[in-house]
Design a protein around this motif. Structure first.
Motif, PDB file in Angstrom:
ATOM      1  N   UNK A   1       0.826  -1.214   0.000  1.00 18.43           N
ATOM      2  CA  UNK A   1       0.000   0.000   0.000  1.00 18.43           C
ATOM      3  C   UNK A   1       0.859   1.262   0.000  1.00 18.43           C
ATOM      4  N   UNK A   2       2.124   1.139   0.430  1.00 19.22           N
ATOM      5  CA  UNK A   2       3.034   2.276   0.433  1.00 19.22           C
ATOM      6  C   UNK A   2       4.013   2.237  -0.730  1.00 19.22           C
ATOM      7  N   UNK A   3       3.785   1.341  -1.683  1.00 15.79           N
ATOM      8  CA  UNK A   3       4.658   1.221  -2.863  1.00 15.79           C
ATOM      9  C   UNK A   3       6.122   1.026  -2.479  1.00 15.79           C
ATOM     10  N   UNK A   4       6.359   0.220  -1.452  1.00 18.74           N
ATOM     11  CA  UNK A   4       7.738  -0.086  -1.074  1.00 18.74           C
ATOM     12  C   UNK A   4       8.370  -0.917  -2.174  1.00 18.74           C
ATOM     13  N   UNK A   5       9.532  -0.512  -2.638  1.00 21.97           N
ATOM     14  CA  UNK A   5      10.186  -1.164  -3.766  1.00 21.97           C
ATOM     15  C   UNK A   5      10.792  -2.505  -3.357  1.00 21.97           C
ATOM     16  N   UNK A   6      10.809  -3.486  -4.255  1.00 23.22           N
ATOM     17  CA  UNK A   6      11.446  -4.769  -3.956  1.00 23.22           C
ATOM     18  C   UNK A   6      12.906  -4.620  -3.521  1.00 23.22           C
ATOM     19  N   UNK A   7      13.625  -3.663  -4.109  1.00 23.01           N
ATOM     20  CA  UNK A   7      15.027  -3.496  -3.730  1.00 23.01           C
ATOM     21  C   UNK A   7      15.140  -3.066  -2.268  1.00 23.01           C
ATOM     22  N   UNK A   8      14.177  -2.299  -1.777  1.00 22.87           N
ATOM     23  CA  UNK A   8      14.208  -1.904  -0.366  1.00 22.87           C
ATOM     24  C   UNK A   8      13.890  -3.092   0.534  1.00 22.87           C
ATOM     25  N   UNK A   9      12.919  -3.907   0.141  1.00 17.09           N
ATOM     26  CA  UNK A   9      12.585  -5.088   0.936  1.00 17.09           C
ATOM     27  C   UNK A   9      13.793  -6.021   1.007  1.00 17.09           C
ATOM     28  N   UNK A  10      14.454  -6.220  -0.126  1.00 13.08           N
ATOM     29  CA  UNK A  10      15.656  -7.052  -0.138  1.00 13.08           C
ATOM     30  C   UNK A  10      16.726  -6.477   0.791  1.00 13.08           C
ATOM     31  N   UNK A  11      16.893  -5.168   0.775  1.00 17.67           N
ATOM     32  CA  UNK A  11      17.881  -4.513   1.629  1.00 17.67           C
ATOM     33  C   UNK A  11      17.515  -4.674   3.105  1.00 17.67           C
ATOM     34  N   UNK A  12      16.235  -4.567   3.425  1.00 20.81           N
ATOM     35  CA  UNK A  12      15.777  -4.766   4.806  1.00 20.81           C
ATOM     36  C   UNK A  12      16.095  -6.185   5.270  1.00 20.81           C
ATOM     37  N   UNK A  13      15.777  -7.176   4.442  1.00 18.56           N
ATOM     38  CA  UNK A  13      16.006  -8.566   4.831  1.00 18.56           C
ATOM     39  C   UNK A  13      17.491  -8.845   5.041  1.00 18.56           C
ATOM     40  N   UNK A  14      18.329  -8.309   4.156  1.00 17.71           N
ATOM     41  CA  UNK A  14      19.767  -8.518   4.318  1.00 17.71           C
ATOM     42  C   UNK A  14      20.297  -7.801   5.557  1.00 17.71           C
ATOM     43  N   UNK A  15      19.736  -6.631   5.841  1.00 19.63           N
ATOM     44  CA  UNK A  15      20.142  -5.902   7.049  1.00 19.63           C
ATOM     45  C   UNK A  15      19.701  -6.660   8.295  1.00 19.63           C
ATOM     46  N   UNK A  16      18.526  -7.271   8.237  1.00 19.66           N
ATOM     47  CA  UNK A  16      18.038  -8.055   9.370  1.00 19.66           C
ATOM     48  C   UNK A  16      18.975  -9.220   9.695  1.00 19.66           C
ATOM     49  N   UNK A  17      19.575  -9.825   8.674  1.00 14.36           N
ATOM     50  CA  UNK A  17      20.508 -10.930   8.943  1.00 14.36           C
ATOM     51  C   UNK A  17      21.697 -10.446   9.746  1.00 14.36           C
ATOM     52  N   UNK A  18      22.229  -9.283   9.384  1.00 18.71           N
ATOM     53  CA  UNK A  18      23.347  -8.715  10.145  1.00 18.71           C
ATOM     54  C   UNK A  18      22.901  -8.343  11.552  1.00 18.71           C
ATOM     55  N   UNK A  19      21.708  -7.746  11.653  1.00 10.58           N
ATOM     56  CA  UNK A  19      21.195  -7.360  12.962  1.00 10.58           C
ATOM     57  C   UNK A  19      21.003  -8.577  13.855  1.00 10.58           C
ATOM     58  N   UNK A  20      20.426  -9.643  13.310  1.00 11.18           N
ATOM     59  CA  UNK A  20      20.182 -10.843  14.096  1.00 11.18           C
ATOM     60  C   UNK A  20      21.485 -11.421  14.632  1.00 11.18           C
TER      61      UNK A  20
END
Length: 317
Positions: free
Chosen positions: A56-75
């Motif tokens: 609904x906020x038009x979040x781009x796939x590249x941003x979602x991918x970046x979030x997921x990769x950042x989450x791995x480092x955070x975890x």
């Protein structure tokens, strides 16, 4: 009201639920720092994947991918602190409050800690979480972290929100200096082991598969810090001119890292101030090297935008 970045939170011994959103780092993270001080029975961290909210906020796939990769480092960073990161899914924003409450109950958490977000839908979601948790007798501890000064803190002489950048910038610098700056918070030490296993971070989210080379944007707060250091070392001196030349790599390229919170605006400002030696009696915020001054001004512009968003929510509706 939002608690100031530097103010401690007083609460009884407990286990804490720490809700990550756009603050995916362990260093200089206000909510994490406060939870670590208060939760003597450990911390359960959580991040909620919300596909329909993103769509609904038009979040781009590249941003979602970046979030997921950042989450791995955070975890991985949180695991070293004995803090498990649970990755949950709620299709819609309206489903998030109940999901968080169920998670808090299942892990016997007495309070939720989080850093505020200021967009309209996000602030409404946060308010719903606050109401639900307080109604259930659980503690709620929100913090200012996404920006350096709390939105709404600065007002004109008539008590109104600033709508012009230059007077806002003057007031912002004065307020920052009057409080002696805002200190950086170190990563917390190891916490009490909760015995809870961290979630596996998904490789992708359906409908948000990215075709962009991930090597263009290495994830994690370590890469964010390295990018800031390179910018200060080799590009910031000419930033005022080079930023406007499309053929030059003249910007910091830190926007994605600030957007997901892999680096904080305080870390950026502190590093820029340290890189800007000025004559005695001069302020490094608005004097010294032209490129550094300009970049600091851009950081304050980021503060201004959030201030406007908070004061006039219609601008993002």
């Amino acid at each position: 009201p939002p608690r100031n970045h530097a103010n401690p939170v007083e609460c009884p011994p407990m286990k804490a639920l720490l809700w990550f959103r756009s603050d995916l780092r362990v260093s200089d993270n206000t909510a994490l720092h406060a939870a670590a001080r208060q939760a003597d029975q450990g911390i359960i961290a959580v991040f909620v994947i919300s596909p329909e909210e993103w769509r609904s906020h038009d979040v781009a796939p590249v941003k979602v991918d970046f979030i997921l990769r950042t989450l791995r480092h955070l975890s991985a960073s949180l695991e070293r602190l004995h803090i498990p990161l649970l990755v949950l899914t709620a299709a819609h924003a309206k489903d998030v409050p109940a999901l968080l409450l169920r998670t808090a109950r299942s892990h016997h958490c007495g309070a939720i800690f989080f850093n505020r977000e200021y967009e309209v839908d996000e602030s409404r979601r946060d308010s719903a979480v606050e109401s639900l948790f307080r109604g259930q007798g659980l503690g709620v501890h929100p913090f200012t972290d996404q920006v350096i000064l709390t939105p709404g803190e600065l007002r004109t002489g008539e008590g109104r929100y600033y709508t012009v950048f230059t007077p806002f910038k003057r007031a912002w610098i004065a307020a920052y200096q009057n409080r002696g700056g805002v200190p950086l918070l170190s990563a917390p030490s190891q916490q009490a082991d909760t015995g809870v296993k961290a979630s596996e971070i998904p490789a992708s989210v359906s409908g948000f598969e990215s075709a962009v080379d991930p090597d263009l944007w290495p994830a994690g707060e370590g890469h964010a810090a390295a990018r800031l250091a390179r910018f200060l070392d080799s590009k910031i001196a000419n930033y005022k001119i080079d930023r406007d030349v499309p053929s030059l790599d003249g910007t910091s390229s830190l926007s994605p890292y600030l957007a997901v919170g892999a680096i904080s605006p305080r870390q950026c400002l502190s590093a820029a101030i340290a890189a800007n030696p000025v004559p005695r009696g001069k302020s490094p915020l608005d004097s010294g090297n032209d490129g550094i001054q300009q970049w600091i001004s851009e950081l304050i512009w980021r503060e201004f935008y959030t201030h406007i968003l908070h004061g006039f929510p219609r601008i993002c509706m």
